[in-house]
Design a protein around this motif. Structure first.
Motif, PDB file in Angstrom:
ATOM      1  N   ALA A  53       0.693  -1.348   0.165  1.00 22.78           N
ATOM      2  CA  ALA A  53       0.138   0.057   0.038  1.00 22.78           C
ATOM      3  C   ALA A  53       0.813   1.388   0.039  1.00 22.78           C
ATOM      4  CB  ALA A  53      -0.975  -0.032   1.153  1.00 22.78           C
ATOM      5  N   GLN A  54       2.037   1.197   0.042  1.00 26.04           N
ATOM      6  CA  GLN A  54       2.926   2.299  -0.038  1.00 26.04           C
ATOM      7  C   GLN A  54       4.009   2.506  -1.456  1.00 26.04           C
ATOM      8  OE1 GLN A  54       5.055   2.923   3.509  1.00 26.04           O
ATOM      9  NE2 GLN A  54       3.586   2.032   4.646  1.00 26.04           N
ATOM     10  N   ARG A  55       4.768   1.343  -1.967  1.00 25.91           N
ATOM     11  CA  ARG A  55       5.665   1.499  -2.802  1.00 25.91           C
ATOM     12  C   ARG A  55       5.916   0.213  -3.682  1.00 25.91           C
ATOM     13  NH1 ARG A  55       9.645   3.438   0.450  1.00 25.91           N
ATOM     14  NH2 ARG A  55      10.544   1.328   0.838  1.00 25.91           N
ATOM     15  N   ILE A  56       6.333   0.158  -4.788  1.00 24.45           N
ATOM     16  CA  ILE A  56       6.603  -0.740  -5.558  1.00 24.45           C
ATOM     17  C   ILE A  56       7.718  -0.307  -6.550  1.00 24.45           C
ATOM     18  CG2 ILE A  56       5.996  -2.184  -7.788  1.00 24.45           C
ATOM     19  CD1 ILE A  56       2.999  -1.670  -6.757  1.00 24.45           C
ATOM     20  N   VAL A  57       8.885  -0.833  -6.337  1.00 23.32           N
ATOM     21  CA  VAL A  57      10.226  -0.587  -7.059  1.00 23.32           C
ATOM     22  C   VAL A  57      10.498  -1.820  -8.266  1.00 23.32           C
ATOM     23  CG1 VAL A  57      12.588   0.140  -7.236  1.00 23.32           C
ATOM     24  CG2 VAL A  57      11.079   0.962  -5.510  1.00 23.32           C
TER      25      VAL A  57
ATOM     26  N   ALA B 107      14.713  -0.104 -17.616  1.00 27.69           N
ATOM     27  CA  ALA B 107      14.115   0.883 -16.847  1.00 27.69           C
ATOM     28  C   ALA B 107      14.389   0.724 -15.316  1.00 27.69           C
ATOM     29  CB  ALA B 107      12.931   1.350 -17.361  1.00 27.69           C
ATOM     30  N   LEU B 108      14.364   1.698 -14.465  1.00 25.89           N
ATOM     31  CA  LEU B 108      14.005   1.451 -12.990  1.00 25.89           C
ATOM     32  C   LEU B 108      12.944   2.269 -12.683  1.00 25.89           C
ATOM     33  CD1 LEU B 108      14.626   0.835 -10.032  1.00 25.89           C
ATOM     34  CD2 LEU B 108      16.117   3.012 -10.195  1.00 25.89           C
ATOM     35  N   VAL B 109      11.959   1.675 -12.364  1.00 30.13           N
ATOM     36  CA  VAL B 109      10.568   2.403 -12.220  1.00 30.13           C
ATOM     37  C   VAL B 109      10.255   2.360 -10.615  1.00 30.13           C
ATOM     38  CG1 VAL B 109       8.050   2.254 -12.456  1.00 30.13           C
ATOM     39  CG2 VAL B 109       9.607   1.679 -14.433  1.00 30.13           C
ATOM     40  N   THR B 110       9.768   3.456  -9.916  1.00 30.24           N
ATOM     41  CA  THR B 110       9.202   3.463  -8.611  1.00 30.24           C
ATOM     42  C   THR B 110       7.770   4.258  -8.736  1.00 30.24           C
ATOM     43  OG1 THR B 110      11.448   3.904  -7.695  1.00 30.24           O
ATOM     44  CG2 THR B 110       9.500   4.648  -6.357  1.00 30.24           C
ATOM     45  N   VAL B 111       6.983   3.229  -8.089  1.00 25.98           N
ATOM     46  CA  VAL B 111       5.460   3.538  -7.767  1.00 25.98           C
ATOM     47  C   VAL B 111       5.399   3.903  -6.471  1.00 25.98           C
ATOM     48  CG1 VAL B 111       3.156   2.723  -8.384  1.00 25.98           C
ATOM     49  CG2 VAL B 111       4.882   1.964 -10.164  1.00 25.98           C
ATOM     50  N   ALA B 112       4.993   5.147  -6.251  1.00 24.80           N
ATOM     51  CA  ALA B 112       4.741   5.759  -4.979  1.00 24.80           C
ATOM     52  C   ALA B 112       3.142   5.744  -4.728  1.00 24.80           C
ATOM     53  CB  ALA B 112       5.142   7.084  -4.710  1.00 24.80           C
ATOM     54  N   LEU B 113       2.577   4.982  -3.753  1.00 20.67           N
ATOM     55  CA  LEU B 113       1.051   5.235  -3.526  1.00 20.67           C
ATOM     56  C   LEU B 113       1.192   5.980  -2.301  1.00 20.67           C
ATOM     57  CD1 LEU B 113       0.291   1.477  -4.087  1.00 20.67           C
ATOM     58  CD2 LEU B 113       0.414   3.330  -5.645  1.00 20.67           C
ATOM     59  N   ASP B 114       0.687   7.464  -2.568  1.00 17.77           N
ATOM     60  CA  ASP B 114       0.151   8.129  -1.242  1.00 17.77           C
ATOM     61  C   ASP B 114      -1.331   8.367  -1.127  1.00 17.77           C
ATOM     62  OD1 ASP B 114       3.045   8.812  -1.250  1.00 17.77           O
ATOM     63  OD2 ASP B 114       2.713  10.216  -3.047  1.00 17.77           O
TER      64      ASP B 114
ATOM     65  N   ARG C 235      -2.895   9.214  -4.435  1.00 20.06           N
ATOM     66  CA  ARG C 235      -2.250   9.735  -5.570  1.00 20.06           C
ATOM     67  C   ARG C 235      -0.872   8.975  -5.791  1.00 20.06           C
ATOM     68  NH1 ARG C 235      -0.749  14.149  -3.224  1.00 20.06           N
ATOM     69  NH2 ARG C 235      -2.568  15.186  -4.065  1.00 20.06           N
ATOM     70  N   LEU C 236      -1.091   8.530  -7.090  1.00 20.34           N
ATOM     71  CA  LEU C 236       0.033   7.491  -7.726  1.00 20.34           C
ATOM     72  C   LEU C 236       0.976   8.238  -8.470  1.00 20.34           C
ATOM     73  CD1 LEU C 236      -0.507   4.024  -9.461  1.00 20.34           C
ATOM     74  CD2 LEU C 236       1.052   5.677 -10.350  1.00 20.34           C
ATOM     75  N   ARG C 237       2.248   7.942  -7.987  1.00 18.28           N
ATOM     76  CA  ARG C 237       3.186   8.613  -8.864  1.00 18.28           C
ATOM     77  C   ARG C 237       4.247   7.618  -9.464  1.00 18.28           C
ATOM     78  NH1 ARG C 237       6.856  10.899  -5.297  1.00 18.28           N
ATOM     79  NH2 ARG C 237       5.667   9.959  -3.597  1.00 18.28           N
ATOM     80  N   TRP C 238       4.244   7.418 -10.781  1.00 21.87           N
ATOM     81  CA  TRP C 238       4.945   6.415 -11.317  1.00 21.87           C
ATOM     82  C   TRP C 238       6.348   7.197 -11.809  1.00 21.87           C
ATOM     83  CZ3 TRP C 238       3.580   1.319 -13.522  1.00 21.87           C
ATOM     84  CH2 TRP C 238       4.355   0.999 -14.673  1.00 21.87           C
ATOM     85  N   THR C 239       7.656   7.000 -11.386  1.00 21.33           N
ATOM     86  CA  THR C 239       8.514   7.782 -11.653  1.00 21.33           C
ATOM     87  C   THR C 239       9.611   6.645 -12.604  1.00 21.33           C
ATOM     88  OG1 THR C 239       8.576   9.163  -9.895  1.00 21.33           O
ATOM     89  CG2 THR C 239      10.643   8.897 -11.077  1.00 21.33           C
TER      90      THR C 239
END
Length: 163
Positions: A88-92, A107-114, A121-125
Motif C-alpha cells: 500500500a506504499q511503494r513498488i520498485v 528502466a528502473l520504476v518507482t511507483v509511490a502510493l500516497d 495519488r499514484l506517482r510513477w517515476t
C-alpha cells in the motif's frame, strides 16, 4: 568489413501522476493480483503469454506477436524484477523491453502510493535507458511515456474508475 559502432545509450527520467478515488491498498492489490493485473497490463498483439510472481526477487514476463499497419511482424518481450515492495506504499521494479530479440530499453520504476483525502495519488517515476533507438531516437521517450499513460488509464478502468 567493419561493424557499425553501437548507438550511444540515451537516458531520461519522467514522472506520471494519477489521482485514484480508491485507497492505496486497492491500488497495490491491482499490481499484486495476477487476474486484476491482466485487465490493465497487456502487450499489444496476439498470442500473448504472461507470468506474474509478485514478490521481491520475483517478476513478470510477457510475450506477444504484433502486426504493424505496414504488415511487418514484431516479437515483443517484457521482463521485470521486483526490487522493493512495501504494501500500500511503494513498488520498485526494473524491466527490459525486447523487440525481435533486440534489447530496446531498460528502466528502473518507482511507483509511490500516497494516501489522499479522496483516495490515492499514484506517482510513477521511470528512469529509462534507450539501448537500441528507433531511427534517431526522437520518438522513443514519447512512446514509452505514452505507454505508461495507457497502462495507468487501464489501471483506473480495472479499479472501476472513470478514465
Amino acid at each position: 568489413m567493419t561493424t557499425p559502432a553501437p548507438a550511444e545509450v540515451q537516458h531520461d527520467t519522467f514522472t506520471v501522476t494519477l489521482e485514484l478515488a480508491v485507497p492505496p491498498e486497492l491500488v497495490y492489490e491491482a499490481f499484486a493480483d495476477p487476474a486484476v493485473r491482466r485487465r490493465w497490463f497487456r502487450l499489444p498483439g496476439r498470442d500473448a503469454s504472461y507470468e506474474h510472481d509478485f514478490r521481491v526477487g520475483g517478476g513478470e514476463s510477457a510475450r506477444s506477436t504484433f502486426r504493424a499497419v505496414d504488415g511487418t511482424t514484431e516479437r515483443l518481450a517484457y521482463d521485470s524484477r521486483f526490487v522493493d515492495l512495501v504494501p500500500a506504499q511503494r513498488i520498485v521494479l526494473t524491466y527490459e523491453t525486447h523487440v525481435n530479440d533486440v534489447l530496446r530499453w531498460t528502466a528502473l520504476v518507482t511507483v509511490a502510493l500516497d494516501p489522499t483525502d479522496d483516495g490515492t495519488r499514484l506517482r510513477w517515476t521511470e528512469q529509462v535507458a534507450f539501448v537500441t533507438p528507433t531511427g534517431d531516437g526522437t520518438h522513443d521517450l514519447p512512446h514509452v511515456r505514452g505507454g505508461v499513460r495507457l497502462q495507468l488509464n487501464g489501471l483506473a478502468g480495472a479499479l472501476g474508475l472513470p478514465r
